[in-house]
Scaffold this motif. Structure first.
Motif, short mmCIF file in Angstrom:
data_model
loop_
_atom_site.label_atom_id
_atom_site.label_comp_id
_atom_site.label_asym_id
_atom_site.label_seq_id
_atom_site.Cartn_x
_atom_site.Cartn_y
_atom_site.Cartn_z
N UNK A 74 0.84 -1.21 0.00
CA UNK A 74 0.00 0.00 0.00
C UNK A 74 0.87 1.25 0.00
N UNK A 75 1.92 1.26 0.81
CA UNK A 75 2.82 2.41 0.83
C UNK A 75 3.52 2.59 -0.51
N UNK A 76 3.82 1.50 -1.19
CA UNK A 76 4.47 1.61 -2.50
C UNK A 76 3.54 2.27 -3.51
N UNK A 77 2.24 1.91 -3.46
CA UNK A 77 1.27 2.54 -4.38
C UNK A 77 1.12 4.02 -4.04
N UNK A 78 1.02 4.33 -2.73
CA UNK A 78 0.92 5.73 -2.31
C UNK A 78 2.17 6.49 -2.74
N UNK A 79 3.33 5.84 -2.55
CA UNK A 79 4.58 6.50 -2.95
C UNK A 79 4.64 6.76 -4.45
N UNK A 80 4.15 5.80 -5.24
CA UNK A 80 4.15 5.99 -6.69
C UNK A 80 3.25 7.16 -7.08
N UNK A 81 2.07 7.24 -6.46
CA UNK A 81 1.18 8.38 -6.73
C UNK A 81 1.83 9.69 -6.33
N UNK A 82 2.53 9.66 -5.20
CA UNK A 82 3.20 10.89 -4.73
C UNK A 82 4.31 11.30 -5.69
N UNK A 83 5.08 10.34 -6.20
CA UNK A 83 6.15 10.65 -7.15
C UNK A 83 5.57 11.24 -8.44
N UNK A 84 4.44 10.69 -8.84
CA UNK A 84 3.80 11.25 -10.03
C UNK A 84 3.36 12.68 -9.79
N UNK A 85 2.82 12.93 -8.59
CA UNK A 85 2.40 14.29 -8.26
C UNK A 85 3.61 15.21 -8.12
N UNK A 86 4.73 14.65 -7.60
CA UNK A 86 5.94 15.46 -7.40
C UNK A 86 6.51 15.91 -8.74
N UNK A 87 6.37 15.10 -9.75
CA UNK A 87 6.86 15.50 -11.08
C UNK A 87 6.03 16.61 -11.69
N UNK A 88 4.79 16.77 -11.20
CA UNK A 88 3.90 17.78 -11.74
C UNK A 88 3.90 19.06 -10.92
N UNK A 89 4.15 18.94 -9.58
CA UNK A 89 4.04 20.13 -8.73
C UNK A 89 5.10 20.06 -7.63
N UNK A 90 5.75 21.20 -7.42
CA UNK A 90 6.74 21.27 -6.34
C UNK A 90 6.08 21.29 -4.97
N UNK A 91 4.79 21.63 -4.90
CA UNK A 91 4.09 21.65 -3.62
C UNK A 91 3.95 20.25 -3.02
N UNK A 92 4.11 19.20 -3.85
CA UNK A 92 4.00 17.83 -3.36
C UNK A 92 5.15 17.45 -2.43
N UNK A 93 6.21 18.30 -2.42
CA UNK A 93 7.35 17.96 -1.58
C UNK A 93 6.96 17.90 -0.11
N UNK A 94 5.93 18.68 0.29
CA UNK A 94 5.53 18.67 1.70
C UNK A 94 4.87 17.36 2.13
N UNK A 95 4.36 16.62 1.18
CA UNK A 95 3.71 15.34 1.52
C UNK A 95 4.74 14.33 2.01
N UNK A 96 6.01 14.57 1.72
CA UNK A 96 7.06 13.63 2.15
C UNK A 96 7.10 13.52 3.68
N UNK A 97 6.80 14.64 4.36
CA UNK A 97 6.92 14.61 5.81
C UNK A 97 5.98 13.59 6.46
N UNK A 98 4.66 13.55 6.18
CA UNK A 98 3.83 12.49 6.77
C UNK A 98 4.17 11.10 6.25
N UNK A 99 4.71 11.04 5.01
CA UNK A 99 5.12 9.72 4.51
C UNK A 99 6.24 9.12 5.35
N UNK A 100 7.15 9.98 5.87
CA UNK A 100 8.22 9.47 6.74
C UNK A 100 7.63 8.69 7.92
N UNK A 101 6.63 9.28 8.55
CA UNK A 101 6.03 8.63 9.72
C UNK A 101 5.41 7.29 9.34
#
Length: 406
Positions: free
Chosen positions: A75-102
């Protein structure tokens, strides 16, 4: 082998909800910023943010994610893949990394969690640098600091959780130990009370019934030739039965010995000797030495019971014509001696106690004395009479449990 994640407590459940809201809020922020900026990729950013939010929201509702690390990692891998896709489109997605760490540190294993955090931090730094078309060391501070904070918080929580579990197990062990100790104390108390009751029954009711039996046998022997003597024996047996009935009633009511009510220990022993002389063919005398001092009820009851049991043994087994009971008050001890002129016996060849024939008296007398920190001795030999001596300290030792009176 899959192992489930730690069970959520009310506190961690609240923290998990806060983390979920943070992820959804940051994804919504990325979509909202895209709409505000009106860039060419706005539609894609909104679509990917919605897909990422949907995937993230579905995960916690799946039982397999809560029970299996492998499912959680998928599940985390799928969420991470979606986040990487969003990160390639918007720099604002960088903040989502912080809750992903937890999430990665909490749901993945000890080795996989830190590796995923490092990879996520590197992706966040690279994605942000790509959107800025340049790289500066300051760009790495935010994601790296966020990763360090997340690791410190999660590892600190895990340490507290382990300590809490350790304390919980210690409390459970302590509770179980206290329960075992209470059960052991209860068993010991039951055994001690059973032993006390056995001694009381032997020294009172059993001896009284034995005396009644001897009196009735005597009445039976003299009935044809001397009816008046038989009537006297029967009257004595009736009086003995009345005395033992009163003893039994007080014994059941758990009050003090009726023989000691309204009199002193010396008076009770003197009365015991008079009663024994009147009911049986033996002359029992009482003698007092020393200055009487106040005794505890346990001491008085023990000394009286020892004298009762000793005189009963003398009447039944010793074939004696005289017995002497001496109560002695010494400096720091009180002693009682019972001496008879009977046939005596060999202490090394005493018969074993038997429910049919008896034989519990000497053991009960010794136990009474030892319970109060005293001593009990026997001096006898075949044909030379018997001397029984019990000596009790006036102050029982602290580690002895005084015998409760009936």
């Amino acid at each position: 082998m899959n192992s489930p994640a730690p069970a959520l407590t009310p506190t961690t459940r609240s923290l998990a909800w806060c983390l979920h809201l943070l992820v959804i809020g940051l994804l919504a922020l990325a979509a909202g910023r895209a709409v505000t900026d009106g860039g060419p990729d706005t539609g894609w950013i909104i679509a990917v943010s919605a897909a990422c939010s949907l995937v993230y929201a579905v995960g916690p509702t799946l039982p397999c994610v809560r029970r299996s690390r492998r499912a959680a990692a998928l599940w985390l891998a799928v969420v991470g893949a979606c986040w990487l896709a969003l990160l390639t489109l918007s720099s604002d997605a960088v903040w989502v990394a912080f809750p992903l760490y937890f999430l990665q540190l909490h749901l993945l294993s000890r080795r996989a969690g830190p590796a995923a955090v490092v990879a996520t931090a590197a992706a966040a730094i690279a994605g942000f640098a790509a959107h800025q078309h340049s790289f500066a060391p300051a760009m790495a501070i935010g994601p790296a600091l966020g990763a360090a904070v997340a690791a410190a918080v999660v590892w600190g929580y895990q340490a507290l959780y382990r300590e809490s579990e350790h304390r919980r197990r210690l409390i459970e062990e302590l509770t179980a130990t206290r329960a075992d100790l209470a059960a052991a104390q209860h068993t010991a108390g039951v055994l001690a009370e059973r032993d006390r009751l056995a001694r009381e029954i032997h020294d009172t009711l059993a001896q009284g019934l034995s005396s009644i039996q001897l009196l009735l046998r005597a009445a039976e022997r003299v009935l044809p030739q001397a009816p008046q003597n038989a009537a006297r024996y029967v009257d004595q047996a009736r009086q003995a039965a009345a005395d033992n009935l009163a003893e039994a009633r007080r014994f059941v009511a758990a009050l003090t010995s009726p023989t000691l009510e309204g009199t002193t220990l010396a008076g009770a022993l003197d009365r015991l000797c008079e009663t024994t002389s009147a009911r049986h063919r033996i002359t029992a005398r009482f003698h007092l030495t020393g200055t009487p001092t106040p005794l505890t009820t346990a001491h008085e009851v023990a000394l009286l019971r020892i004298a009762q049991s000793a005189l009963a043994n003398t009447v039944q087994h010793a074939e004696a014509t005289a017995a002497k009971v001496t109560l002695s008050y010494l400096n720091d001890h009180v002693a009682i001696d019972i001496v008879d002129d009977g046939c005596g016996f060999d202490p090394a060849h005493r018969p074993a106690p038997d429910p049919e024939t008896g034989g519990f008296g000497l053991a009960a007398m010794r136990a009474r004395a030892q319970d109060l920190g005293g001593t009990f001795t026997i001096e006898t030999a075949p044909g030379h009479g018997t001397t029984l001596a019990a000596q009790l300290p006036l102050t029982p030792p602290a580690d002895t449990k005084p015998e409760a009176c009936p």
